[in-house]
Design an enzyme around this catalytic site. Sequence first.
Site, PDB file in Angstrom:
ATOM      1  CG  PHE A 149     -41.788  -2.628 -33.449  1.00 50.47           C
ATOM      2  CD1 PHE A 149     -42.450  -1.688 -34.229  1.00 50.47           C
ATOM      3  CD2 PHE A 149     -42.234  -2.834 -32.152  1.00 50.47           C
ATOM      4  CE1 PHE A 149     -43.542  -0.981 -33.737  1.00 50.47           C
ATOM      5  CE2 PHE A 149     -43.316  -2.135 -31.649  1.00 50.47           C
ATOM      6  CZ  PHE A 149     -43.977  -1.200 -32.432  1.00 50.47           C
ATOM      7  CE  LYS A 173     -32.912  -9.848 -31.064  1.00 52.81           C
ATOM      8  NZ  LYS A 173     -34.255  -9.656 -31.702  1.00 52.81           N
ATOM      9  CD  GLU A 176     -38.246 -10.863 -32.710  1.00 53.89           C
ATOM     10  OE1 GLU A 176     -37.656  -9.770 -32.510  1.00 53.89           O
ATOM     11  OE2 GLU A 176     -38.455 -11.696 -31.814  1.00 53.89           O
ATOM     12  CB  CYS A 281     -40.104   5.264 -26.410  1.00 53.53           C
ATOM     13  SG  CYS A 281     -38.717   6.225 -26.967  1.00 53.53           S
ATOM     14  CD  GLU A 385     -44.865   1.685 -23.865  1.00 58.57           C
ATOM     15  OE1 GLU A 385     -44.466   0.530 -23.640  1.00 58.57           O
ATOM     16  OE2 GLU A 385     -44.134   2.558 -24.372  1.00 58.57           O
TER      17      GLU A 385
HETATM   18  P1  NAD Z   1     -39.723  -5.632 -27.113  1.00 49.22           P
HETATM   19  O1  NAD Z   1     -39.280  -5.486 -25.692  1.00 49.22           O
HETATM   20  O2  NAD Z   1     -40.802  -6.600 -27.408  1.00 49.22           O
HETATM   21  O3  NAD Z   1     -38.474  -6.094 -28.036  1.00 49.22           O
HETATM   22  C1  NAD Z   1     -37.231  -5.428 -27.978  1.00 49.22           C
HETATM   23  C2  NAD Z   1     -36.133  -6.436 -28.285  1.00 49.22           C
HETATM   24  O4  NAD Z   1     -36.150  -7.464 -27.283  1.00 49.22           O
HETATM   25  C3  NAD Z   1     -36.305  -7.123 -29.637  1.00 49.22           C
HETATM   26  O5  NAD Z   1     -35.062  -7.208 -30.276  1.00 49.22           O
HETATM   27  C4  NAD Z   1     -36.863  -8.492 -29.271  1.00 49.22           C
HETATM   28  O6  NAD Z   1     -36.473  -9.505 -30.172  1.00 49.22           O
HETATM   29  C5  NAD Z   1     -36.283  -8.745 -27.903  1.00 49.22           C
HETATM   30  N1  NAD Z   1     -37.167  -9.573 -27.061  1.00 49.22           N
HETATM   31  C6  NAD Z   1     -38.524  -9.606 -27.088  1.00 49.22           C
HETATM   32  N2  NAD Z   1     -38.988 -10.477 -26.173  1.00 49.22           N
HETATM   33  C7  NAD Z   1     -37.909 -11.015 -25.554  1.00 49.22           C
HETATM   34  C8  NAD Z   1     -37.743 -11.977 -24.499  1.00 49.22           C
HETATM   35  N3  NAD Z   1     -38.783 -12.553 -23.915  1.00 49.22           N
HETATM   36  N4  NAD Z   1     -36.496 -12.261 -24.104  1.00 49.22           N
HETATM   37  C9  NAD Z   1     -35.418 -11.687 -24.680  1.00 49.22           C
HETATM   38  N5  NAD Z   1     -35.523 -10.770 -25.682  1.00 49.22           N
HETATM   39  C10 NAD Z   1     -36.748 -10.435 -26.112  1.00 49.22           C
HETATM   40  O7  NAD Z   1     -40.083  -4.166 -27.634  1.00 49.22           O
HETATM   41  P2  NAD Z   1     -40.756  -3.754 -29.022  1.00 49.22           P
HETATM   42  O8  NAD Z   1     -42.191  -4.147 -28.994  1.00 49.22           O
HETATM   43  O9  NAD Z   1     -39.920  -4.177 -30.159  1.00 49.22           O
HETATM   44  O10 NAD Z   1     -40.626  -2.143 -28.932  1.00 49.22           O
HETATM   45  C11 NAD Z   1     -41.578  -1.335 -28.320  1.00 49.22           C
HETATM   46  C12 NAD Z   1     -41.193  -0.991 -26.903  1.00 49.22           C
HETATM   47  O11 NAD Z   1     -39.928  -0.351 -26.892  1.00 49.22           O
HETATM   48  C13 NAD Z   1     -42.152   0.000 -26.252  1.00 49.22           C
HETATM   49  O12 NAD Z   1     -42.349  -0.389 -24.914  1.00 49.22           O
HETATM   50  C14 NAD Z   1     -41.405   1.333 -26.325  1.00 49.22           C
HETATM   51  O13 NAD Z   1     -41.767   2.272 -25.346  1.00 49.22           O
HETATM   52  C15 NAD Z   1     -40.007   0.859 -26.134  1.00 49.22           C
HETATM   53  N6  NAD Z   1     -39.050   1.833 -26.640  1.00 49.22           N
HETATM   54  C16 NAD Z   1     -38.316   2.529 -25.732  1.00 49.22           C
HETATM   55  C17 NAD Z   1     -37.419   3.483 -26.160  1.00 49.22           C
HETATM   56  C18 NAD Z   1     -36.597   4.243 -25.156  1.00 49.22           C
HETATM   57  O14 NAD Z   1     -35.579   4.794 -25.552  1.00 49.22           O
HETATM   58  N7  NAD Z   1     -36.977   4.297 -23.901  1.00 49.22           N
HETATM   59  C19 NAD Z   1     -37.245   3.726 -27.532  1.00 49.22           C
HETATM   60  C20 NAD Z   1     -38.012   2.984 -28.437  1.00 49.22           C
HETATM   61  C21 NAD Z   1     -38.902   2.034 -27.973  1.00 49.22           C
END
Ligand code: NAD
Length: 501
Positions: A149, A173, A176, A281, A385
């Site tokens: 997000f 994808k 959401e 991040c 985190e």
């Molecule tokens: P998230 O892991 O909740 O979601 C990321 C994606 O995975 C979304 O598209 C979501 O729909 C999907 N997803 C969520 N739960 C799932 C499941 N159980 N099974 C399959 N798919 C699933 O992450 P978020 O809250 O959207 O983003 C924040 C996180 O992303 C933080 O931990 C941040 O550090 C990390 N982040 C990392 C980087 C990097 O480059 N290292 C960059 C940006 C964000």
Amino acid sequence: MYERHHYVGGKVVEGTSGRFGPIFNPSTGEEQGRVALASKAEVEAIIEVADKATEEWGTTSVVKRARVLQNLVHILYREKDKLAEALSSEHGKVFSDAQGDVQRGLEVAEFAAGIPHLIKGEYNDNVSTGIDMYSMRKPLGVVAGITPFNFPAMIPLWMSCVAIACGNTFVLKPSEKDPTVPMMLADCWKEAGLPDGVFNVVNGDKESVDTLCTDPRIKAVSFVGSTPIAQYVYSTATAHGKRCQAMGGAKNHMLIMPDADMEQVSDALIGAAYGSAGERCMAISVAVPVGQATADKLVEMLKPRVEALKVGHSMDPAAEMGPLVTKEHQAKVRAYLDLAEQEGSKFVVDGRDFNYSMQGYENGYYLGGSLIDHVTPDMRSYKEEIFGPSLQIVRTNSFDEAANLPTIHEFGNGTSIYTRDGDTAREFVNRVEVGMVGVNVPIPVPLAFHSFGGWKASAFGDTNQHGMEGVRFYTKTKTVTSRWPTGIRSGAEFVIPTLNS
Ligand code: NAD
């Protein structure tokens, strides 16, 4: 109330699963729309469209592909403010920061517009008498991007620009929580001249992710999100024979040496810890001053600035920081702050109850900035985190003790050191077990022509995002050994060819 569906084959296609997720405006707490969540069958139908488009796009000349990217760059500049406004209303980051989100993404489009140069192969003539050898980079086919997000413009553009420039078709994808900007990006791609079916968006949840990670027509998966999901996506996609890069969470340390320019340090920490409400991040979430005097000075300088942070509606031009993305995330961050207190660290500034002061926006998901001192490495609130507007201070007594912290931490995304001493900086840069390092730079995010990626639990797989690593991720190498009839005959050979001739 608006609805977001899917973008397939050059147009919006209504979801048929009957499942929807809510879209909130985090600044007001109002539910402003809903997003369709695709079923497995819908995802498969989208993959089918992308698969059909691979042959034409994969054989389109590289100069034509580059021109689509050039067009996209111009369109993204033109649409930047509209994209930023939509982004800000679903994510909650302030408008100027949302413009930066779009800008960092369109810089990858600028990079990818150089694809004829980037994708050039290698050539050796006469590797053996009359024999030439060359290699070329071929697209993989249909590739998928699964995004978080917190950068709804930049991260889809990191992936799609390089993948599409390399001749692949793409299924995105997005998160959401903020699906509007990815749908607007689809319109931008179409206007840029991209053939239908090359860039597609499927909105959805775990069901979509699982389908993308297991369908045999998807050749590679690029993921960015939290570490547990990154690990899950990496293991599922690779178990199904796909190439995968999966970026995860972070806990980024900034070392402050006694000789650092403390004005610069204080400016850097205010922006890097509290910008985007800490939902980056690459945010600095841990300050590591070396020496008690450095720590005391740091706290004295930061306290009034954290107290004075201007928190507000994301479209308020005076706001420096907006709300958190959802009510659940706000509660999660608050729970981590409570934990930090229970574990014995000390709040210098406590932002937990800030939203009560947001007159007119009491239902928004606000937290004020928190500054937490006397944090120790054994605390769970330090190890995990938080992803919110808080800065934890771990006091240390030596460079060795300080430099060791980011190295032994589970995460290894970014880190930074503030010092005037070149030897100390160089030693830190070389020894620290972290993927991206800043020297007197708080958020060392590589530009598009370098590659972005962390180490340890911050990234799974061995290629980074964008830069040449991106080009390598989205292509496979074919190597050709060729001989034209020259009249030279060596007769039948029964041993492996070697370089004797
Ligand atoms: P998230 O892991 O909740 O979601 C990321 C994606 O995975 C979304 O598209 C979501 O729909 C999907 N997803 C969520 N739960 C799932 C499941 N159980 N099974 C399959 N798919 C699933 O992450 P978020 O809250 O959207 O983003 C924040 C996180 O992303 C933080 O931990 C941040 O550090 C990390 N982040 C990392 C980087 C990097 O480059 N290292 C960059 C940006 C964000």
